[in-house]
Design an enzyme around this catalytic site. Structure first.
Site, PDB file in Angstrom:
ATOM      1  N   ALA A 110      23.306   3.464  35.614  1.00  0.00           N
ATOM      2  CA  ALA A 110      24.334   4.355  36.165  1.00  0.00           C
ATOM      3  C   ALA A 110      25.188   3.623  37.194  1.00  0.00           C
ATOM      4  O   ALA A 110      24.695   2.821  37.991  1.00  0.00           O
ATOM      5  CB  ALA A 110      23.681   5.573  36.809  1.00  0.00           C
ATOM      6  N   GLY A 111      26.477   3.893  37.155  1.00  0.00           N
ATOM      7  CA  GLY A 111      27.364   3.236  38.105  1.00  0.00           C
ATOM      8  C   GLY A 111      28.745   3.849  38.090  1.00  0.00           C
ATOM      9  O   GLY A 111      29.055   4.732  37.282  1.00  0.00           O
ATOM     10  N   PRO A 143      28.050  -7.237  31.342  1.00  0.00           N
ATOM     11  CA  PRO A 143      29.049  -7.046  30.286  1.00  0.00           C
ATOM     12  C   PRO A 143      30.464  -7.319  30.799  1.00  0.00           C
ATOM     13  O   PRO A 143      30.766  -7.109  31.977  1.00  0.00           O
ATOM     14  CB  PRO A 143      28.902  -5.564  29.909  1.00  0.00           C
ATOM     15  CG  PRO A 143      27.668  -5.076  30.629  1.00  0.00           C
ATOM     16  CD  PRO A 143      27.504  -5.969  31.806  1.00  0.00           C
ATOM     17  N   GLY A 144      31.303  -7.781  29.878  1.00  0.00           N
ATOM     18  CA  GLY A 144      32.729  -7.753  30.154  1.00  0.00           C
ATOM     19  C   GLY A 144      33.219  -6.329  29.982  1.00  0.00           C
ATOM     20  O   GLY A 144      32.420  -5.386  29.865  1.00  0.00           O
ATOM     21  N   TYR A 204      33.833  -2.369  44.020  1.00  0.00           N
ATOM     22  CA  TYR A 204      33.035  -2.509  42.796  1.00  0.00           C
ATOM     23  C   TYR A 204      32.477  -3.917  42.683  1.00  0.00           C
ATOM     24  O   TYR A 204      31.288  -4.116  42.408  1.00  0.00           O
ATOM     25  CB  TYR A 204      33.910  -2.162  41.590  1.00  0.00           C
ATOM     26  CG  TYR A 204      33.216  -2.220  40.256  1.00  0.00           C
ATOM     27  CD1 TYR A 204      32.093  -1.445  39.991  1.00  0.00           C
ATOM     28  CD2 TYR A 204      33.699  -3.027  39.240  1.00  0.00           C
ATOM     29  CE1 TYR A 204      31.464  -1.486  38.758  1.00  0.00           C
ATOM     30  CE2 TYR A 204      33.081  -3.080  37.993  1.00  0.00           C
ATOM     31  CZ  TYR A 204      31.971  -2.306  37.758  1.00  0.00           C
ATOM     32  OH  TYR A 204      31.349  -2.351  36.537  1.00  0.00           O
ATOM     33  N   ILE A 235      27.137   2.950  27.595  1.00  0.00           N
ATOM     34  CA  ILE A 235      26.136   1.884  27.519  1.00  0.00           C
ATOM     35  C   ILE A 235      24.734   2.454  27.648  1.00  0.00           C
ATOM     36  O   ILE A 235      23.818   2.045  26.920  1.00  0.00           O
ATOM     37  CB  ILE A 235      26.406   0.825  28.608  1.00  0.00           C
ATOM     38  CG1 ILE A 235      27.673   0.022  28.265  1.00  0.00           C
ATOM     39  CG2 ILE A 235      25.207  -0.114  28.755  1.00  0.00           C
ATOM     40  CD1 ILE A 235      28.106  -0.939  29.355  1.00  0.00           C
TER      41      ILE A 235
END
Length: 273
Positions: free
Chosen positions: A106-107, A200-201, A170, A32
């Site tokens: 970022a994740g 987002p899905g 999360y 993404i």
């Protein structure tokens, strides 16, 4: 850096409405984040991308320079480390000028049943998904306030709007990120700064691939069964494409999107939250 056009409604129809803007994207080397950097570069922004993977950063930077003729700065950093963040942001400003678009992308999305979760797992998730957003936003916020202009977009998730099993940490981090987004948006609503979240899905990224693998390992289910279950969470029956998330993000970054703030934009194929 060119003078910013902050008010002309016709700017939306310019070929390069983000000329003179500097966008920084965390986690910008792939998935993404890379798609967002493409979308913003196509609109004329100068780009800074940050991640831990220097090789992928170099590849994405070359792509942006070649395809969009963008001014690109890249640097490898741990965005949970305040000193590394401060240093990276200072270098990006020296290269491309003040940052007026920040994409906190970022994740980490690891899954684990709650009864097996330890404090180390919890802290890693909260640090990367939430605390890093706080630290990065601190680096640009005062300049945005002084200039009377800024766009901050936090990449959250549908998980930030509802719960799912096996991803308690999360989900907690993304719910907290929504609270940060909505509260900060109101705090700076008269300062020319917008703060929004994209939710987002499940998207075609390494993060989702890894999440599927983790679910398989922890649940014992077949990988195709898990993938089908995830795809069917969307009424469209498919994963979201990174480019679809990027286009929505880019829209929020336009000067003409000045009245859109404090929002959670869901990109999930019709899934109702």
């Amino acid at each position: 850096m060119k003078e910013l056009n902050k008010s002309d409604p016709g700017i939306l129809f310019m070929s390069k409405p983000l000329n003179g803007h500097h966008a920084l994207i965390t986690g910008g080397s792939r998935g993404i984040g890379a798609s967002i950097s493409n979308a913003l570069a196509a609109l004329g922004a100068s780009i800074t991308i940050i991640s831990r993977d220097i090789d992928k950063l170099k590849l994405q930077a070359r792509h942006l320079e070649k395809k969009f003729k963008s001014s690109v700065f890249y640097t490898s950093a741990d965005i949970t480390d305040g000193n590394q963040i401060k240093d990276s942001f200072a270098k990006s400003v020296a290269s491309n000028g003040p940052i007026n678009i920040l994409i906190n992308n970022a994740g980490i999305g690891k899954s684990m049943p709650f009864h097996k979760m330890n404090l180390e797992f919890w802290n890693e998730t909260i640090s990367l998904n939430l605390t890093s957003t706080f630290l990065c936003t601190q680096q640009v916020y005062e300049t945005m306030r002084k200039d009377g202009y800024g766009r901050i977009v936090n990449i959250s998730s549908t998980v930030g709007l509802r719960g799912y099993p096996y991803i308690t940490a999360y989900s907690a981090s993304k719910h907290a990120l929504m609270g940060l987004t909505k509260s900060l948006a109101l705090e700076c609503v008269r300062k020319g700064i917008t703060v929004n979240a994209i939710c987002p899905g499940y998207t075609e990224t390494d993060l989702v691939t890894n999440a599927i693998d983790n679910i398989v390992q922890t649940s014992g289910k077949d990988v195709n069964e898990v993938k089908t279950e995830i795809e069917n969470m969307s009424p469209m029956g498919r994963l979201i494409k990174p480019e679809e998330v990027a286009e929505s993000t880019a829209w929020l970054c336009l000067p003409s999107s000045s009245s859109i703030t404090g929002q959670a934009i869901v990109v999930a194929g019709g899934a109702l939250m």
